[in-house]
Scaffold this motif. Structure first.
Motif, PDB file in Angstrom:
ATOM      1  N   HIS A 171       7.335   2.143  12.334  1.00 23.39           N
ATOM      2  CA  HIS A 171       7.131   2.295  13.653  1.00 23.39           C
ATOM      3  C   HIS A 171       8.413   2.105  14.544  1.00 23.39           C
ATOM      4  O   HIS A 171       8.665   2.870  15.344  1.00 23.39           O
ATOM      5  N   TYR A 172       9.450   1.232  13.922  1.00 24.19           N
ATOM      6  CA  TYR A 172      10.589   1.019  14.419  1.00 24.19           C
ATOM      7  C   TYR A 172      11.895   2.183  14.180  1.00 24.19           C
ATOM      8  O   TYR A 172      12.641   2.421  14.705  1.00 24.19           O
ATOM      9  N   ALA A 173      11.645   2.552  12.921  1.00 22.40           N
ATOM     10  CA  ALA A 173      12.338   3.426  12.373  1.00 22.40           C
ATOM     11  C   ALA A 173      12.159   4.968  12.948  1.00 22.40           C
ATOM     12  O   ALA A 173      13.322   5.905  13.009  1.00 22.40           O
ATOM     13  N   GLN A 174      11.061   5.416  13.190  1.00 21.66           N
ATOM     14  CA  GLN A 174      10.801   6.569  13.746  1.00 21.66           C
ATOM     15  C   GLN A 174      11.413   7.723  12.954  1.00 21.66           C
ATOM     16  O   GLN A 174      12.061   8.502  13.374  1.00 21.66           O
ATOM     17  N   ALA A 175      11.098   7.867  11.665  1.00 19.73           N
ATOM     18  CA  ALA A 175      11.661   8.880  10.840  1.00 19.73           C
ATOM     19  C   ALA A 175      10.956  10.561  11.152  1.00 19.73           C
ATOM     20  O   ALA A 175       9.723  10.507  11.572  1.00 19.73           O
ATOM     21  N   ALA A 176      11.834  11.207  10.939  1.00 16.93           N
ATOM     22  CA  ALA A 176      11.209  12.656  11.213  1.00 16.93           C
ATOM     23  C   ALA A 176      10.717  12.982   9.871  1.00 16.93           C
ATOM     24  O   ALA A 176       9.658  13.950  10.103  1.00 16.93           O
ATOM     25  N   VAL A 177      11.204  12.746   8.799  1.00 14.77           N
ATOM     26  CA  VAL A 177      10.561  13.045   7.421  1.00 14.77           C
ATOM     27  C   VAL A 177      10.254  11.680   6.600  1.00 14.77           C
ATOM     28  O   VAL A 177      11.562  10.981   6.585  1.00 14.77           O
ATOM     29  N   SER A 178       9.399  11.535   5.914  1.00 15.55           N
ATOM     30  CA  SER A 178       9.049  10.307   5.045  1.00 15.55           C
ATOM     31  C   SER A 178       8.594  10.873   3.643  1.00 15.55           C
ATOM     32  O   SER A 178       7.785  11.752   3.787  1.00 15.55           O
ATOM     33  N   ILE A 179       8.961  10.095   2.777  1.00 20.52           N
ATOM     34  CA  ILE A 179       8.628  10.460   1.345  1.00 20.52           C
ATOM     35  C   ILE A 179       7.899   9.126   0.757  1.00 20.52           C
ATOM     36  O   ILE A 179       8.579   8.167   1.029  1.00 20.52           O
ATOM     37  N   VAL A 180       6.752   9.334   0.024  1.00 25.83           N
ATOM     38  CA  VAL A 180       6.225   8.435  -1.014  1.00 25.83           C
ATOM     39  C   VAL A 180       6.696   9.059  -2.334  1.00 25.83           C
ATOM     40  O   VAL A 180       6.172  10.172  -2.775  1.00 25.83           O
ATOM     41  N   ASN A 181       7.699   8.301  -3.031  1.00 25.97           N
ATOM     42  CA  ASN A 181       8.263   8.826  -4.316  1.00 25.97           C
ATOM     43  C   ASN A 181       7.166   8.905  -5.394  1.00 25.97           C
ATOM     44  O   ASN A 181       7.006   9.701  -6.077  1.00 25.97           O
ATOM     45  N   ASN A 182       6.531   7.752  -5.441  1.00 30.51           N
ATOM     46  CA  ASN A 182       5.277   7.438  -6.401  1.00 30.51           C
ATOM     47  C   ASN A 182       4.620   6.503  -6.318  1.00 30.51           C
ATOM     48  O   ASN A 182       5.032   5.503  -5.363  1.00 30.51           O
ATOM     49  N   ILE A 183       3.367   6.204  -6.633  1.00 32.70           N
ATOM     50  CA  ILE A 183       2.530   4.926  -6.669  1.00 32.70           C
ATOM     51  C   ILE A 183       2.477   4.118  -8.152  1.00 32.70           C
ATOM     52  O   ILE A 183       2.136   5.030  -9.125  1.00 32.70           O
ATOM     53  N   GLY A 184       2.883   2.955  -8.164  1.00 37.05           N
ATOM     54  CA  GLY A 184       2.666   2.364  -9.614  1.00 37.05           C
ATOM     55  C   GLY A 184       2.388   0.810  -9.215  1.00 37.05           C
ATOM     56  O   GLY A 184       2.485   0.354  -8.335  1.00 37.05           O
ATOM     57  N   PRO A 185       2.179   0.036 -10.386  1.00 35.68           N
ATOM     58  CA  PRO A 185       1.713  -1.396 -10.143  1.00 35.68           C
ATOM     59  C   PRO A 185       3.115  -2.220  -9.968  1.00 35.68           C
ATOM     60  O   PRO A 185       3.419  -3.073 -11.004  1.00 35.68           O
ATOM     61  N   ALA A 186       3.692  -2.120  -8.782  1.00 32.79           N
ATOM     62  CA  ALA A 186       4.825  -2.844  -8.430  1.00 32.79           C
ATOM     63  C   ALA A 186       4.495  -3.682  -7.199  1.00 32.79           C
ATOM     64  O   ALA A 186       3.645  -3.415  -6.275  1.00 32.79           O
ATOM     65  N   HIS A 187       4.981  -4.963  -7.297  1.00 29.59           N
ATOM     66  CA  HIS A 187       4.552  -6.053  -6.236  1.00 29.59           C
ATOM     67  C   HIS A 187       3.024  -6.128  -6.052  1.00 29.59           C
ATOM     68  O   HIS A 187       2.603  -6.240  -5.010  1.00 29.59           O
ATOM     69  N   ILE A 188       2.254  -5.951  -7.366  1.00 30.64           N
ATOM     70  CA  ILE A 188       0.779  -5.769  -7.104  1.00 30.64           C
ATOM     71  C   ILE A 188      -0.019  -6.967  -6.640  1.00 30.64           C
ATOM     72  O   ILE A 188      -1.159  -7.048  -5.897  1.00 30.64           O
ATOM     73  N   GLU A 189       0.982  -8.159  -6.809  1.00 29.89           N
ATOM     74  CA  GLU A 189       0.243  -9.349  -6.360  1.00 29.89           C
ATOM     75  C   GLU A 189      -0.320  -9.363  -4.817  1.00 29.89           C
ATOM     76  O   GLU A 189      -1.169 -10.054  -4.539  1.00 29.89           O
ATOM     77  N   GLY A 190       0.677  -8.703  -3.867  1.00 24.78           N
ATOM     78  CA  GLY A 190       0.333  -8.808  -2.545  1.00 24.78           C
ATOM     79  C   GLY A 190      -0.470  -7.915  -2.085  1.00 24.78           C
ATOM     80  O   GLY A 190      -1.045  -7.715  -0.904  1.00 24.78           O
ATOM     81  N   PHE A 191      -1.209  -6.851  -2.988  1.00 25.16           N
ATOM     82  CA  PHE A 191      -1.797  -5.771  -2.447  1.00 25.16           C
ATOM     83  C   PHE A 191      -3.335  -5.976  -3.477  1.00 25.16           C
ATOM     84  O   PHE A 191      -4.346  -5.005  -2.902  1.00 25.16           O
ATOM     85  N   GLY A 192      -3.510  -6.698  -4.200  1.00 22.09           N
ATOM     86  CA  GLY A 192      -4.687  -6.869  -4.943  1.00 22.09           C
ATOM     87  C   GLY A 192      -5.111  -5.861  -6.163  1.00 22.09           C
ATOM     88  O   GLY A 192      -5.582  -6.368  -7.204  1.00 22.09           O
ATOM     89  N   ASN A 193      -4.604  -4.510  -5.945  1.00 24.86           N
ATOM     90  CA  ASN A 193      -4.815  -3.581  -6.887  1.00 24.86           C
ATOM     91  C   ASN A 193      -4.200  -2.595  -6.676  1.00 24.86           C
ATOM     92  O   ASN A 193      -3.484  -2.463  -5.610  1.00 24.86           O
ATOM     93  N   ILE A 194      -4.088  -1.462  -7.504  1.00 24.80           N
ATOM     94  CA  ILE A 194      -3.376  -0.129  -7.419  1.00 24.80           C
ATOM     95  C   ILE A 194      -3.429   0.435  -6.271  1.00 24.80           C
ATOM     96  O   ILE A 194      -2.850   1.073  -5.647  1.00 24.80           O
ATOM     97  N   LEU A 195      -4.993   0.581  -5.829  1.00 29.61           N
ATOM     98  CA  LEU A 195      -5.465   1.461  -4.597  1.00 29.61           C
ATOM     99  C   LEU A 195      -4.653   0.597  -3.330  1.00 29.61           C
ATOM    100  O   LEU A 195      -4.247   1.313  -2.493  1.00 29.61           O
TER     101      LEU A 195
END
Length: 454
Positions: A171-195
């Motif tokens: 919200h504060y960065a206001q990027a013109a282009v943003s990338i999601v490089n990939n999705i994997g099981p990193a820091h999964i504790e804070g998210f519950g699962n891979i979804l």
């Protein structure tokens, strides 16, 4: 930076107490504060910046941003939440500047992608990019506050350990282009699962304006989800799939005493060009495709993309080839770790003819399935051409047990170092990897004199 306290107070919904004046910078750490800066007193779990007001004054702070009234001769802006106010100030400052910003997130490789994009942007003009691990709800605002009128481009890395964090920083960065490089099981504790991880990373896309562009990994299992999250916004894909907009062909990689070299042909809707990276393996080819895809959205041509990518040195602690004291090659991949990045690292060295050894520190933040995941890692390592495994960190016991013969577990890191050092003959390639908490860089330091690059 030149900002009036009265303008800052309005931007952060605060109340100015004392005289109005101009500040020349913003800081939250009295040890790095410069004369004329605004000191922001951040409260954390184990500290309170309000306790360091005297230090801020000694460092030359011109004014204070606080959440409680302070007895001080310095003017101060009083707010309810200094952490939120820091972000609001960063967003206000960012809007004053016509800088072109790319936002980067992902489970693996986001720092490498950030560095690659920055190297390409640097061929076009003055570029700011995230330093170190300043990619969270405090680090992103601090990075944005480093922008100045001379910057034409910026690359902002955004990490998260809980849902909502990337939406906040985006919200504060206001990027013109943003990338999601990939999705994997990193820091999964804070998210519950891979979804949960996927939905959190997607926040960087959902935060784009209607004119923003989403760059998405065509090979990722969550590609369709991320395209859906982009909605009516333009999306561009990269990957090894023939369906990707930006892809690679004819990949060749080698490792010798001069380090890694990886060559490939970059294919885009704008044509193609051959690239030679000083980096390891297919995962860095994928990272380069990601960076190229972002750069193309800013109108940067292929010649500049080639120059930028080929100028990229290995990132410290990320598949960095070093010469060991006994003449063998040490691969320092100690910066951080998750199962997908371990697989990528092993893939990168698996083509080498020398014996491959792995020094492994246990991985963190994998949630309730940590023991099972560590065991699965052991089976995966066994399937690769890894002839010896040296591991430490309690969860890595499961990895050693699953790996079986020629696997050794050590209660203490210094025991691992001593055993490994005595076993080296000088012919091995030793990959060193583990979570930050395991401090596997200590293993690298013990095996390498003066960290001399290969």
């Amino acid at each position: 930076m030149k900002l009036q306290l009265s303008d800052i107070a309005n931007a952060v919904q605060g109340r100015l107490l004392g005289n109005d004046l101009t500040i020349s910078g913003v800081g939250i750490d009295t040890r790095t504060l410069s004369c004329g800066d605004l000191y922001v007193a951040i409260k954390g779990q184990h500290f309170d910046g309000h306790d360091f007001i005297a230090n801020a004054m000694q460092a030359g702070a011109a004014a204070l941003l606080v959440s409680q009234s302070i007895s001080s001769p310095l003017p101060q802006i009083l707010v309810n939440d200094t952490r939120l106010a820091l972000a609001e100030l960063a967003g206000y400052w960012r809007k004053q500047l016509p800088v072109k910003i790319a936002g980067v997130t992902g489970s693996n490789g986001k720092t490498s992608v950030k560095e690659m994009i920055a190297a390409i942007f640097a061929t076009q003009g003055n570029t700011l990019f995230t330093q170190g691990n300043l990619n969270n709800d405090i680090g992103v605002p601090l990075t944005l506050l480093r922008l100045n009128e001379e910057h034409q481009f910026a690359v902002i890395e955004m990490g998260a350990n809980h849902a909502g964090e990337i939406a906040y920083t985006s919200h504060y960065a206001q990027a013109a282009v943003s990338i999601v490089n990939n999705i994997g099981p990193a820091h999964i504790e804070g998210f519950g699962n891979i979804l949960g991880v996927a939905n959190a990373k997607a926040e960087i896309i959902e935060s784009l304006s209607s004119n923003g562009i989403a760059v998405i990994n065509r090979d990722d299992a969550f590609y369709e989800l991320l395209v859906k999250k982009a909605g009516q916004r333009k999306s561009v894909s990269f990957g090894f799939s023939a369906a990707a907009d930006i892809r690679a062909e004819n990949i060749q990689s080698r490792l010798d005493q001069q380090g890694f070299v990886t060559r490939f042909d970059l294919k885009t809707p704008n044509g193609g060009v051959s690239i030679e990276l000083k980096l390891a393996g297919n995962h860095n080819v994928k990272n380069a495709l990601a960076a190229a895809a972002v750069a193309l959205q800013f109108g940067i041509d292929l010649a500049a993309i080639k120059r930028g990518l080929e100028s990229m040195p290995p990132v410290t602690g990320r598949m960095q080839a070093l010469v060991g004291r006994k003449g063998n090659i040490i691969i320092d991949d100690s910066y951080n770790a998750n199962p997908a990045s371990l697989q990528a690292a092993l893939d990168a060295v698996s083509q080498c003819q020398q014996p491959i050894w792995l020094a492994l520190g246990a991985f963190g933040e994998l949630g309730s399935d940590s023991a099972t995941i560590h065991a699965e890692m052991g089976a995966m390592i066994k399937s690769m051409p890894v002839s010896r495994l040296f591991a430490t960190g309690e969860l890595a016991r499961h990895t050693v047990n699953a790996y079986g013969d020629n696997g050794q577990f050590f209660d203490k890191q210094d025991q691992l170092i001593n055993t490994l050092d005595q076993a080296i003959t000088g012919q091995e390639i030793i990959l060193v990897k583990g979570s930050r908490a395991q401090k596997m860089e200590n293993v690298v330091a013990a095996l390498v004199d003066n960290f001399r690059a290969a």
